[in-house]
Design a protein around this motif. Structure first.
Motif, mmCIF file in Angstrom:
data_model
loop_
_atom_site.group_PDB
_atom_site.id
_atom_site.type_symbol
_atom_site.label_atom_id
_atom_site.label_comp_id
_atom_site.label_asym_id
_atom_site.label_seq_id
_atom_site.Cartn_x
_atom_site.Cartn_y
_atom_site.Cartn_z
ATOM 1 N N PRO A 51 16.753 -36.288 -49.226
ATOM 2 C CA PRO A 51 18.106 -36.527 -49.721
ATOM 3 C C PRO A 51 18.277 -37.966 -50.232
ATOM 4 C CG PRO A 51 18.066 -36.157 -47.334
ATOM 5 C CD PRO A 51 16.698 -35.907 -47.829
ATOM 6 N N ALA A 52 19.126 -38.143 -51.246
ATOM 7 C CA ALA A 52 19.316 -39.463 -51.858
ATOM 8 C C ALA A 52 20.101 -40.409 -50.944
ATOM 9 C CB ALA A 52 20.052 -39.296 -53.183
ATOM 10 N N HIS A 53 19.908 -41.702 -51.139
ATOM 11 C CA HIS A 53 20.616 -42.762 -50.393
ATOM 12 C C HIS A 53 20.538 -42.583 -48.891
ATOM 13 C CE1 HIS A 53 22.088 -43.550 -54.351
ATOM 14 N NE2 HIS A 53 22.719 -42.408 -54.385
ATOM 15 N N THR A 54 19.413 -42.086 -48.430
ATOM 16 C CA THR A 54 19.260 -41.841 -47.003
ATOM 17 C C THR A 54 17.952 -42.484 -46.562
ATOM 18 O OG1 THR A 54 20.334 -39.717 -47.357
ATOM 19 C CG2 THR A 54 19.181 -39.985 -45.277
ATOM 20 N N ALA A 55 17.964 -42.950 -45.325
ATOM 21 C CA ALA A 55 16.742 -43.547 -44.800
ATOM 22 C C ALA A 55 15.739 -42.443 -44.501
ATOM 23 C CB ALA A 55 17.053 -44.332 -43.547
ATOM 24 N N VAL A 56 14.607 -42.489 -45.192
ATOM 25 C CA VAL A 56 13.596 -41.448 -45.016
ATOM 26 C C VAL A 56 12.223 -42.100 -44.953
ATOM 27 C CG1 VAL A 56 12.498 -39.407 -46.033
ATOM 28 C CG2 VAL A 56 14.942 -39.777 -46.343
ATOM 29 N N ASN A 57 11.409 -41.672 -44.036
ATOM 30 C CA ASN A 57 10.019 -42.086 -44.023
ATOM 31 C C ASN A 57 9.164 -40.860 -43.754
ATOM 32 O OD1 ASN A 57 8.232 -44.691 -43.868
ATOM 33 N ND2 ASN A 57 7.434 -43.263 -42.324
ATOM 34 N N ILE A 58 8.359 -40.480 -44.748
ATOM 35 C CA ILE A 58 7.476 -39.333 -44.552
ATOM 36 C C ILE A 58 6.060 -39.855 -44.390
ATOM 37 C CG2 ILE A 58 6.628 -37.145 -45.500
ATOM 38 C CD1 ILE A 58 9.145 -37.027 -47.227
ATOM 39 N N ARG A 59 5.465 -39.458 -43.311
ATOM 40 C CA ARG A 59 4.101 -39.892 -43.032
ATOM 41 C C ARG A 59 3.201 -38.673 -43.117
ATOM 42 N NH1 ARG A 59 1.778 -44.030 -39.661
ATOM 43 N NH2 ARG A 59 -0.049 -43.272 -38.508
ATOM 44 N N THR A 60 2.193 -38.726 -43.973
ATOM 45 C CA THR A 60 1.264 -37.599 -43.995
ATOM 46 C C THR A 60 -0.150 -38.126 -43.794
ATOM 47 O OG1 THR A 60 0.840 -37.619 -46.359
ATOM 48 C CG2 THR A 60 2.702 -36.333 -45.649
ATOM 49 N N ASN A 61 -0.846 -37.490 -42.895
ATOM 50 C CA ASN A 61 -2.223 -37.851 -42.547
ATOM 51 C C ASN A 61 -2.392 -39.360 -42.366
ATOM 52 O OD1 ASN A 61 -2.983 -35.138 -42.639
ATOM 53 N ND2 ASN A 61 -3.130 -35.250 -44.871
ATOM 54 N N GLY A 62 -1.444 -39.939 -41.630
ATOM 55 C CA GLY A 62 -1.570 -41.346 -41.271
ATOM 56 C C GLY A 62 -1.135 -42.331 -42.338
ATOM 57 N N GLN A 63 -0.708 -41.833 -43.493
ATOM 58 C CA GLN A 63 -0.298 -42.732 -44.580
ATOM 59 C C GLN A 63 1.189 -42.573 -44.864
ATOM 60 O OE1 GLN A 63 -2.553 -44.812 -46.219
ATOM 61 N NE2 GLN A 63 -3.991 -44.077 -44.647
ATOM 62 N N LYS A 64 1.767 -43.645 -45.367
ATOM 63 C CA LYS A 64 3.148 -43.565 -45.828
ATOM 64 C C LYS A 64 3.155 -42.760 -47.123
ATOM 65 C CE LYS A 64 5.161 -47.003 -48.044
ATOM 66 N NZ LYS A 64 5.654 -48.365 -48.283
ATOM 67 N N ALA A 65 3.847 -41.613 -47.120
ATOM 68 C CA ALA A 65 3.861 -40.763 -48.312
ATOM 69 C C ALA A 65 5.140 -40.963 -49.105
ATOM 70 C CB ALA A 65 3.733 -39.299 -47.908
ATOM 71 N N TYR A 66 6.181 -41.366 -48.419
ATOM 72 C CA TYR A 66 7.462 -41.541 -49.099
ATOM 73 C C TYR A 66 8.351 -42.386 -48.208
ATOM 74 C CZ TYR A 66 12.002 -40.534 -51.152
ATOM 75 O OH TYR A 66 13.233 -40.662 -51.731
ATOM 76 N N ARG A 67 9.115 -43.266 -48.834
ATOM 77 C CA ARG A 67 10.102 -43.999 -48.050
ATOM 78 C C ARG A 67 11.308 -44.328 -48.906
ATOM 79 N NH1 ARG A 67 8.094 -49.146 -44.991
ATOM 80 N NH2 ARG A 67 7.087 -47.480 -43.796
ATOM 81 N N SER A 68 12.491 -44.163 -48.299
ATOM 82 C CA SER A 68 13.694 -44.659 -48.967
ATOM 83 C C SER A 68 14.582 -45.296 -47.910
ATOM 84 C CB SER A 68 14.415 -43.516 -49.682
ATOM 85 O OG SER A 68 14.798 -42.535 -48.748
ATOM 86 N N GLN A 69 15.498 -46.144 -48.359
ATOM 87 C CA GLN A 69 16.356 -46.882 -47.426
ATOM 88 C C GLN A 69 17.766 -46.299 -47.452
ATOM 89 O OE1 GLN A 69 14.962 -49.013 -45.477
ATOM 90 N NE2 GLN A 69 13.047 -49.453 -46.555
#
Ligand code: ADP
Ligand code: MG
Lengths: 309, 245
Positions: free
Chosen positions: A21-39
């Motif tokens: 979702p937009a304008h939301t704090a998100v951190n997706i971690r896949t296989n030990g790596q940062k795959a996506y982040r938003s604040q």
């Protein structure tokens, strides 16, 4: 870029469709790596510099914002270990959606060990939702060992909703909540389903140090086939406080469930209570649903569905 | 029409076999309202559970509108039009009143539809619809929810086992009115196991069961005086034969 398998897992553990979702704090971690982040507007996520993991800082007074921090392990044999720290500012009221999905098509053990620590300032309110899920066609085990530690200051409230419904071969869960401040409150809803040869251990310490601090622990589990579950719910009351623990399990097939509760009152005004019940589905329940037109299998499914809701 | 032909039911116990129902034969015309009454332990619940398929019949036949139910299991009988409100309904942790009504109806229900069923049993719908059918409900509440599920199911044969038990007088009046209306519709065969004069008076026919046998049948005016006199005596004359007195 996320693969389709990763997207599917995200949908299951974090209700995410294609993107976050937009304008939301998100951190997706896949296989030990940062795959996506938003604040988020008032929620900032930063990578740790000393070890693997993230710091999540929630500004005081933040209201109604959400944080998503799902983890996906889709490379068979990947062993992941992560430290996430949450700093929840005074009076903030937020929902944190965590979860881990493992997709293992290989023969090696895939594993995610997450250590989550929360610091709740005065009057902060957090709902923490954690879903665990495993899938995959391989023979490699899916292992999840989450540790959740929370420190609550005065008037802070946490509602912990954890669920693990299928697919995780081995899990060792440890939850520790310290209700340090007066009037702080911890509510824990735990849901667990195991099947096949799965094993699950859930250990919990709730320490009530604050005056009038409260806890309610509601644990519901279903153990099918040859699976084994062990629960250690422990509550310690060191002040005038209230605690209630209720553990309810349904066993089926050759499954085994053990519940070893401990309540310790170290103050004359501490009131702690514990109830535990383990048993098979009541025959009359199945009969009742059959008289309403369901088959045995359908009746069983409805009963378990309600029980684990 | 519901037909019971030479129905025998027994239970296995430590001391061997005990006969609970002895050669029961009975016909109930479609759309009729039958009340079954009689002393505790007489076999009324067993009769209902046998028609539903919960208790197996040792011998005899059960036929509903020409369909032989005797060898059908509970689910198949439910689908063939039999429904039964338990004397002691079970509770379900985590199942909502709304869920149970929908299972009974076999489809999703609109809010106003599920509420209507609850209102008919004297429950204020908005207070109950989202509640769990678990230990937090009183006995009388669970009983009424049980009756509501039977109404939601809408089968052609409805059997209610002591629906009045645990229910306050205000709700009871509402409930008898619901049974009266159901009967007036004419498309449901109603069997109610009851000891309540107000329900007995609604019946087309009253059946007296004691010691596993039909002892008498007839209009309310014939059977009621017998029950009332027995209550006064406080000892069941009808059961003397069985040596229980
Ligand atoms: N499953 C069973 N096993 C043994 N005895 C039973 C069983 N079910 C009912 N009975 C006995 O059969 C008799 C009739 O019971 P029931 O049908 O419940 O009577 P009622 O509903 O008229 O009070 C009672 O004596 C009861 O104890
Ligand atoms: Mg009975």
């Amino acid at each position: 870029m996320l693969t389709d398998i990763q997207k599917q897992i995200l949908a299951r553990v974090a209700d995410m469709k294609d993107t976050a979702p937009a304008h939301t704090a998100v951190n997706i971690r896949t296989n030990g790596q940062k795959a996506y982040r938003s604040q988020g507007e008032h929620i900032k996520i930063e990578s740790k510099t000393d070890r693997d993991g993230i710091d999540i800082r929630i500004d005081p007074g933040t209201k109604g914002e959400k944080v998503y921090i799902p983890v996906v392990v889709s490379a068979s044999g990947f062993q992941d270990m992560v430290y996430n720290d949450f700093y929840v500012g005074e009076g903030a009221d937020v929902e944190i959606i965590a979860g881990c999905g493992i997709h293992n098509d290989g023969c090696d053990e895939s594993r995610h060990d997450g250590i989550h620590t929360f610091y709740l300032e005065k009057n902060a309110r957090v709902t923490y939702i954690e879903r665990h899920y495993g899938e995959g066609s391989g023979t490699g085990k899916n292992v999840l060992n989450p540790q959740t530690v929370l420190y609550l200051k005065q008037g802070a409230t946490v509602t912990l909703e954890t669920s693990q419904i299928g697919g995780v071969d081995d899990t060792k869960r440890y939850t520790k909540i310290v209700c340090e401040g007066a009037d702080s409150e911890a509510i824990i809803h735990e849901k667990l389903l195991t099947q096949g040869d799965q094993t699950a251990v859930s250990e919990m310490d709730v320490i009530l140090n604050g005056e009038n601090s409260k806890t309610r622990v509601i644990s519901r589990s279903v153990a099918k086939e040859n699976s084994v579950q062990t629960f250690y719910p422990r509550v310690e009351g060191n002040n005038a406080c209230f605690g209630h623990v209720s553990c309810d399990s349904i066993i089926m097939g050759n499954a085994r469930v053990k519940s070893i509760p401990a309540i310790a009152c170290n103050h004359v005004d501490a009131g702690l209570m514990h109830e535990a019940a383990i048993g098979k589905i009541a025959g009359e329940q199945i009969l009742k649903l059959k008289t309403l037109g369901l088959t045995d299998a359908e009746a069983e499914e409805k009963i378990l569905e309600g029980f684990l809701r | 029409m519901l037909e019971l032909k030479n129905l025998c039911v027994s239970a296995q116990s430590e001391g061997g076999k005990t006969e609970i129902l002895k050669n029961i034969s009975l016909q109930v015309e479609s759309g009729k309202f039958l009340v079954v009454t009689g002393p505790n332990g007489g076999g009324k619940t067993t009769l209902a559970r046998t028609i539903m398929g919960i208790m197996p019949a040792e011998s005899g036949e059960i036929v509903l509108d020409g369909t032989d139910l005797t060898d059908l299991d509970i689910t198949a009988r439910a689908k063939a039009g039999v429904s039964y409100a338990f004397q002691q309904p079970p509770r379900f942790k985590g199942m909502k009143v709304k869920d149970l009504l929908e299972i009974a109806a076999g489809k999703a229900l609109r809010l106003d539809e599920s509420c209507a069923f609850l209102t008919q049993v004297g429950l204020c719908a908005s207070d109950y619809i989202a509640r769990d059918v678990d230990g937090s409900l009183s006995g009388g509440e669970v009983k009424r929810i049980e009756i509501a599920t039977i109404l939601a199911r809408g089968s052609k044969l409805m059997i209610f086992d002591e629906p009045e038990a645990g229910i306050d007088l205000w709700s009871f009046a509402r409930l008898t009115e619901t049974f009266r209306q159901l009967h007036a519709r004419g498309d449901v065969t109603i069997i109610i196991i009851s000891h309540q004069e107000r329900i007995i008076r609604l019946a087309d026919e009253v059946l007296l069961i004691a010691g596993g046998q039909i002892r008498d049948r007839g209009p309310a005016d014939k059977i009621l005086p017998m029950i009332l006199s027995d209550t006064v005596v406080g000892c069941n004359m009808l059961d003397q034969e069985a040596g229980r007195c």
